[in-house]
Scaffold this motif. Structure first.
Motif, PDB file in Angstrom:
ATOM      1  N   ASP A   1       0.844  -1.196   0.000  1.00 35.24           N
ATOM      2  CA  ASP A   1       0.000   0.000   0.000  1.00 35.24           C
ATOM      3  C   ASP A   1       0.880   1.247   0.000  1.00 35.24           C
ATOM      4  N   ASN A   2       0.362   2.306  -0.581  1.00 33.61           N
ATOM      5  CA  ASN A   2       1.084   3.565  -0.655  1.00 33.61           C
ATOM      6  C   ASN A   2       0.999   4.271   0.693  1.00 33.61           C
ATOM      7  N   VAL A   3       2.007   4.055   1.532  1.00 32.79           N
ATOM      8  CA  VAL A   3       2.079   4.645   2.859  1.00 32.79           C
ATOM      9  C   VAL A   3       3.495   5.184   3.037  1.00 32.79           C
ATOM     10  N   ILE A   4       3.606   6.394   3.544  1.00 34.01           N
ATOM     11  CA  ILE A   4       4.909   6.976   3.825  1.00 34.01           C
ATOM     12  C   ILE A   4       5.136   6.908   5.326  1.00 34.01           C
ATOM     13  N   VAL A   5       6.272   6.339   5.730  1.00 39.76           N
ATOM     14  CA  VAL A   5       6.617   6.248   7.142  1.00 39.76           C
ATOM     15  C   VAL A   5       7.758   7.226   7.406  1.00 39.76           C
ATOM     16  N   LEU A   6       7.483   8.253   8.202  1.00 43.11           N
ATOM     17  CA  LEU A   6       8.496   9.222   8.593  1.00 43.11           C
ATOM     18  C   LEU A   6       8.897   8.937  10.029  1.00 43.11           C
ATOM     19  N   ASP A   7      10.161   8.659  10.240  1.00 39.34           N
ATOM     20  CA  ASP A   7      10.684   8.375  11.575  1.00 39.34           C
ATOM     21  C   ASP A   7      11.274   9.671  12.120  1.00 39.34           C
ATOM     22  N   VAL A   8      10.496  10.346  12.970  1.00 40.09           N
ATOM     23  CA  VAL A   8      10.867  11.664  13.479  1.00 40.09           C
ATOM     24  C   VAL A   8      11.401  11.506  14.899  1.00 40.09           C
ATOM     25  N   ARG A   9      12.653  11.087  14.957  1.00 43.61           N
ATOM     26  CA  ARG A   9      13.311  10.916  16.257  1.00 43.61           C
ATOM     27  C   ARG A   9      14.723  11.459  16.149  1.00 43.61           C
ATOM     28  N   GLU A  10      15.522  11.190  17.135  1.00 44.93           N
ATOM     29  CA  GLU A  10      16.926  11.583  17.105  1.00 44.93           C
ATOM     30  C   GLU A  10      17.750  10.505  16.392  1.00 44.93           C
ATOM     31  N   GLN A  11      18.884  10.896  15.863  1.00 41.71           N
ATOM     32  CA  GLN A  11      19.738   9.976  15.113  1.00 41.71           C
ATOM     33  C   GLN A  11      20.089   8.730  15.932  1.00 41.71           C
ATOM     34  N   GLU A  12      20.375   8.901  17.208  1.00 38.74           N
ATOM     35  CA  GLU A  12      20.741   7.755  18.054  1.00 38.74           C
ATOM     36  C   GLU A  12      19.584   6.756  18.162  1.00 38.74           C
ATOM     37  N   GLU A  13      18.361   7.267  18.231  1.00 39.76           N
ATOM     38  CA  GLU A  13      17.192   6.395  18.302  1.00 39.76           C
ATOM     39  C   GLU A  13      17.018   5.625  16.992  1.00 39.76           C
ATOM     40  N   TRP A  14      17.189   6.299  15.867  1.00 45.39           N
ATOM     41  CA  TRP A  14      17.113   5.661  14.547  1.00 45.39           C
ATOM     42  C   TRP A  14      18.169   4.557  14.447  1.00 45.39           C
ATOM     43  N   ASN A  15      19.389   4.865  14.875  1.00 41.95           N
ATOM     44  CA  ASN A  15      20.484   3.886  14.807  1.00 41.95           C
ATOM     45  C   ASN A  15      20.198   2.657  15.660  1.00 41.95           C
ATOM     46  N   ALA A  16      19.477   2.847  16.757  1.00 38.60           N
ATOM     47  CA  ALA A  16      19.169   1.741  17.664  1.00 38.60           C
ATOM     48  C   ALA A  16      18.122   0.799  17.082  1.00 38.60           C
ATOM     49  N   GLY A  17      17.340   1.260  16.122  1.00 39.56           N
ATOM     50  CA  GLY A  17      16.334   0.418  15.493  1.00 39.56           C
ATOM     51  C   GLY A  17      15.272   1.257  14.819  1.00 39.56           C
ATOM     52  N   HIS A  18      14.841   0.792  13.647  1.00 36.06           N
ATOM     53  CA  HIS A  18      13.831   1.539  12.912  1.00 36.06           C
ATOM     54  C   HIS A  18      13.085   0.636  11.938  1.00 36.06           C
ATOM     55  N   ILE A  19      11.975   1.126  11.430  1.00 37.62           N
ATOM     56  CA  ILE A  19      11.189   0.411  10.428  1.00 37.62           C
ATOM     57  C   ILE A  19      11.960   0.488   9.119  1.00 37.62           C
ATOM     58  N   PRO A  20      12.280  -0.643   8.494  1.00 37.21           N
ATOM     59  CA  PRO A  20      13.101  -0.623   7.281  1.00 37.21           C
ATOM     60  C   PRO A  20      12.568   0.295   6.171  1.00 37.21           C
ATOM     61  N   GLN A  21      11.258   0.399   6.022  1.00 37.97           N
ATOM     62  CA  GLN A  21      10.688   1.242   4.968  1.00 37.97           C
ATOM     63  C   GLN A  21      10.592   2.712   5.390  1.00 37.97           C
ATOM     64  N   GLY A  22      11.004   3.025   6.600  1.00 42.33           N
ATOM     65  CA  GLY A  22      10.885   4.386   7.105  1.00 42.33           C
ATOM     66  C   GLY A  22      11.958   5.307   6.565  1.00 42.33           C
ATOM     67  N   THR A  23      11.640   6.583   6.583  1.00 38.33           N
ATOM     68  CA  THR A  23      12.583   7.627   6.198  1.00 38.33           C
ATOM     69  C   THR A  23      12.936   8.409   7.445  1.00 38.33           C
ATOM     70  N   PHE A  24      14.220   8.472   7.751  1.00 35.82           N
ATOM     71  CA  PHE A  24      14.660   9.218   8.929  1.00 35.82           C
ATOM     72  C   PHE A  24      14.530  10.712   8.658  1.00 35.82           C
ATOM     73  N   LEU A  25      13.942  11.413   9.601  1.00 36.92           N
ATOM     74  CA  LEU A  25      13.775  12.853   9.506  1.00 36.92           C
ATOM     75  C   LEU A  25      13.974  13.414  10.905  1.00 36.92           C
ATOM     76  N   ALA A  26      15.132  14.017  11.130  1.00 41.60           N
ATOM     77  CA  ALA A  26      15.455  14.523  12.465  1.00 41.60           C
ATOM     78  C   ALA A  26      14.388  15.489  12.951  1.00 41.60           C
ATOM     79  N   ARG A  27      14.160  15.478  14.228  1.00 37.68           N
ATOM     80  CA  ARG A  27      13.161  16.378  14.829  1.00 37.68           C
ATOM     81  C   ARG A  27      13.391  17.808  14.355  1.00 37.68           C
ATOM     82  N   GLY A  28      12.296  18.517  14.088  1.00 39.82           N
ATOM     83  CA  GLY A  28      12.384  19.899  13.676  1.00 39.82           C
ATOM     84  C   GLY A  28      12.642  20.100  12.196  1.00 39.82           C
ATOM     85  N   ARG A  29      12.754  19.006  11.419  1.00 37.31           N
ATOM     86  CA  ARG A  29      13.069  19.121   9.994  1.00 37.31           C
ATOM     87  C   ARG A  29      11.874  18.844   9.082  1.00 37.31           C
ATOM     88  N   ILE A  30      10.749  18.426   9.640  1.00 35.24           N
ATOM     89  CA  ILE A  30       9.628  17.989   8.803  1.00 35.24           C
ATOM     90  C   ILE A  30       9.069  19.134   7.950  1.00 35.24           C
TER      91      ILE A  30
END
Length: 79
Positions: free
Chosen positions: A32-61
């Protein structure tokens, strides 16, 4: 009467829908056409994330939403 932070949070909760982990995984697996934006800190992303997600640091959306979501009808999931 002034609006409090709690009032603002409650308004946001009522306006924003939620999706369970199971339902999101089903949509992603189905393609399905779903966009997953992972809006956390870099350290949190590095610790684990949804593979289809796009990392977007807080305050950058705000600065990248047009780039990341060209089709405004696409559901967006933030994590």
């Amino acid at each position: 009467m002034a609006t409090t932070g709690r009032d603002m949070i409650e308004t946001a909760r009522q306006a924003v829908s939620t999706i369970s982990n199971t339902d999101l995984q089903s949509k992603l697996t189905a393609g399905d056409n779903v966009i997953v934006l992972d809006v956390r800190e870099q350290e949190e992303w590095n610790a684990g994330h949804i593979p289809q997600g796009t990392f977007l640091a807080r305050g950058r959306i705000e600065g990248r939403i047009e780039e990341l979501v060209p089709d405004k009808t696409t559901p967006i999931v933030t994590h």
